[in-house]
Design a protein around this motif. Structure first.
Motif, PDB file in Angstrom:
ATOM      1  N   PHE A 163      -8.953  10.311  -6.444  1.00  0.00           N
ATOM      2  CA  PHE A 163      -8.531  10.788  -5.114  1.00  0.00           C
ATOM      3  C   PHE A 163      -9.319  10.090  -3.930  1.00  0.00           C
ATOM      4  N   GLN A 164     -10.453   9.689  -4.129  1.00  0.00           N
ATOM      5  CA  GLN A 164     -10.970   9.249  -2.982  1.00  0.00           C
ATOM      6  C   GLN A 164     -10.383   7.773  -2.597  1.00  0.00           C
ATOM      7  N   TYR A 165     -10.184   7.084  -3.808  1.00  0.00           N
ATOM      8  CA  TYR A 165      -9.596   5.850  -3.474  1.00  0.00           C
ATOM      9  C   TYR A 165      -8.408   5.856  -2.547  1.00  0.00           C
ATOM     10  N   LEU A 166      -7.493   7.079  -3.161  1.00  0.00           N
ATOM     11  CA  LEU A 166      -6.076   7.106  -2.619  1.00  0.00           C
ATOM     12  C   LEU A 166      -6.220   7.646  -1.023  1.00  0.00           C
ATOM     13  N   ARG A 167      -7.323   8.319  -0.791  1.00  0.00           N
ATOM     14  CA  ARG A 167      -7.656   8.570   0.625  1.00  0.00           C
ATOM     15  C   ARG A 167      -8.001   7.275   1.486  1.00  0.00           C
ATOM     16  N   VAL A 168      -8.848   6.225   0.576  1.00  0.00           N
ATOM     17  CA  VAL A 168      -9.300   5.100   1.502  1.00  0.00           C
ATOM     18  C   VAL A 168      -7.801   4.297   1.742  1.00  0.00           C
ATOM     19  N   ILE A 169      -6.963   4.064   0.579  1.00  0.00           N
ATOM     20  CA  ILE A 169      -5.716   3.377   0.734  1.00  0.00           C
ATOM     21  C   ILE A 169      -4.968   3.832   1.863  1.00  0.00           C
ATOM     22  N   VAL A 170      -5.004   5.231   2.170  1.00  0.00           N
ATOM     23  CA  VAL A 170      -4.160   5.713   3.052  1.00  0.00           C
ATOM     24  C   VAL A 170      -4.633   5.131   4.418  1.00  0.00           C
ATOM     25  N   GLN A 171      -6.027   5.243   4.605  1.00  0.00           N
ATOM     26  CA  GLN A 171      -6.424   4.579   5.773  1.00  0.00           C
ATOM     27  C   GLN A 171      -6.621   3.270   6.058  1.00  0.00           C
ATOM     28  N   GLU A 226       0.837  -1.237  -0.107  1.00  0.00           N
ATOM     29  CA  GLU A 226      -0.044  -0.072  -0.059  1.00  0.00           C
ATOM     30  C   GLU A 226       0.734   1.389   0.029  1.00  0.00           C
ATOM     31  N   THR A 227       2.055   1.079   0.461  1.00  0.00           N
ATOM     32  CA  THR A 227       3.123   2.200   0.561  1.00  0.00           C
ATOM     33  C   THR A 227       3.513   2.771  -0.790  1.00  0.00           C
ATOM     34  N   LYS A 228       3.733   1.815  -1.462  1.00  0.00           N
ATOM     35  CA  LYS A 228       4.240   1.772  -2.978  1.00  0.00           C
ATOM     36  C   LYS A 228       2.919   2.384  -3.823  1.00  0.00           C
ATOM     37  N   LYS A 229       1.907   1.843  -3.640  1.00  0.00           N
ATOM     38  CA  LYS A 229       0.695   2.355  -4.251  1.00  0.00           C
ATOM     39  C   LYS A 229       0.319   3.870  -4.016  1.00  0.00           C
ATOM     40  N   ILE A 230       0.523   4.114  -2.786  1.00  0.00           N
ATOM     41  CA  ILE A 230       0.425   5.515  -2.314  1.00  0.00           C
ATOM     42  C   ILE A 230       1.319   6.614  -3.171  1.00  0.00           C
ATOM     43  N   ALA A 231       2.621   5.866  -3.014  1.00  0.00           N
ATOM     44  CA  ALA A 231       3.605   6.835  -3.704  1.00  0.00           C
ATOM     45  C   ALA A 231       3.349   6.951  -5.054  1.00  0.00           C
ATOM     46  N   SER A 232       2.796   5.734  -5.798  1.00  0.00           N
ATOM     47  CA  SER A 232       2.510   5.999  -7.440  1.00  0.00           C
ATOM     48  C   SER A 232       1.494   6.963  -7.607  1.00  0.00           C
ATOM     49  N   MET A 233       0.584   7.061  -6.688  1.00  0.00           N
ATOM     50  CA  MET A 233      -0.518   8.099  -6.938  1.00  0.00           C
ATOM     51  C   MET A 233      -0.600   9.437  -6.546  1.00  0.00           C
ATOM     52  N   ASN A 234       0.425   9.844  -5.825  1.00  0.00           N
ATOM     53  CA  ASN A 234       0.832  11.082  -5.419  1.00  0.00           C
ATOM     54  C   ASN A 234       0.995  12.057  -6.498  1.00  0.00           C
ATOM     55  N   VAL A 235       0.567  11.853  -7.723  1.00  0.00           N
ATOM     56  CA  VAL A 235       0.912  12.553  -8.977  1.00  0.00           C
ATOM     57  C   VAL A 235      -0.290  12.990  -9.666  1.00  0.00           C
TER      58      VAL A 235
END
Length: 261
Positions: free
Chosen positions: A227-235, A85-94
């Motif tokens: 963006f909503q998906y990214l927030r859910v992944i962080v949670q 999930e950490t790698k996924k979050i980093a990849s979507m921070n653009v």
């Protein structure tokens, strides 16, 4: 003369048939016999209880050891998922930069990276083998209260994570897929796959065609869902960390208490 003889014979006959006197036991002897029987029964009772207690204690430790092994399996899976999930979050921070590029009819590589990392979820499920055994076999009654409470507490936090994954986590993925299907260009997307039957993920290293629609309402819906998906992944990652922290605490607790390896 005859009368004397008859009396003599009767007297002798009475002496012959006279029963010997049986000596009665004293009260003390009865008490000693009762005491010996009582002690024998009591010792047998205590011996059986001791045997059952030892058997229950051994069974309880088997349950604890089994749960300890489940925890090790869980922590290995949790560590993998947290990294994933950490790698996924980093990849979507653009997202912002990618959104702007698409509106300008550019084809940024970040588009492909975002799509690759949002196609599917990777949930965590508790290794509930031992907990189910304890529940179904009534094994919790054998455990010490502290051990039972510890296991139930961990199970509760793990089940909360599973419930989160079955609701908001899955819902955000479903919403994103629907928005993606509306926004993606079939020709551009299909060109990313060299062999879709054997490799269901995009395998291209560059984008030769525009992948997503430049229609602003359609694109806006897709990126809002991203963006909503990214927030859910962080949670989700934060929740995984909480479960992992509790699992590590449980491992240390049982290792110190029972001297597990």
């Amino acid at each position: 003369m005859k009368i004397k003889t008859i009396l003599k014979l009767q007297t002798e006959e009475m002496e012959i048939h006279h029963h010997p006197r049986v000596e009665k036991k004293k009260l003390k002897e009865y008490f000693l016999e009762f005491l010996m029987i009582f002690l024998a029964v009591t010792l047998g009772f205590f011996a059986e209880n001791l045997r059952e207690h030892r058997a229950d204690k051994e069974k309880a430790e088997q349950y604890v050891r089994s749960f300890y092994e489940d925890l090790k399996t869980d922590t290995a899976r949790l560590n993998y998922l947290i990294d994933f999930e950490t790698k996924k979050i980093a990849s979507m921070n653009v997202l912002q930069r990618s959104y702007d590029s698409i509106l300008k009819n550019q084809a940024p590589l970040s588009e492909l990276i975002i799509i690759k990392n949002s196609l599917s979820n990777n949930p965590f499920y508790l290794n509930g083998r031992t907990f189910e055994q304890l529940t179904n076999a009534g094994g919790f009654r054998l455990l010490e209260d502290a051990d039972a409470d510890s296991i139930i507490s961990y199970q509760t936090i793990g089940r909360n994570m599973e419930n989160y994954q079955a609701t908001l986590y899955q819902q955000s993925q479903d919403n994103l897929r629907n928005a993606f299907n509306d926004a993606v260009d079939f020709v551009g997307y299909s060109n990313l796959y060299s062999d879709v039957a054997n490799n269901p993920l995009p395998d291209a290293t560059e984008i030769k065609n525009q992948l997503l629609s430049t229609d602003k309402p359609v694109l806006n819906k897709y990126f809002n869902n991203l963006f909503q998906y990214l927030r859910v992944i962080v949670q989700h990652r934060n929740g995984l960390k909480r479960v992992d922290s509790r699992a590590v605490q449980q491992l240390a607790y049982f290792k110190n208490k029972y001297h597990f390896e």
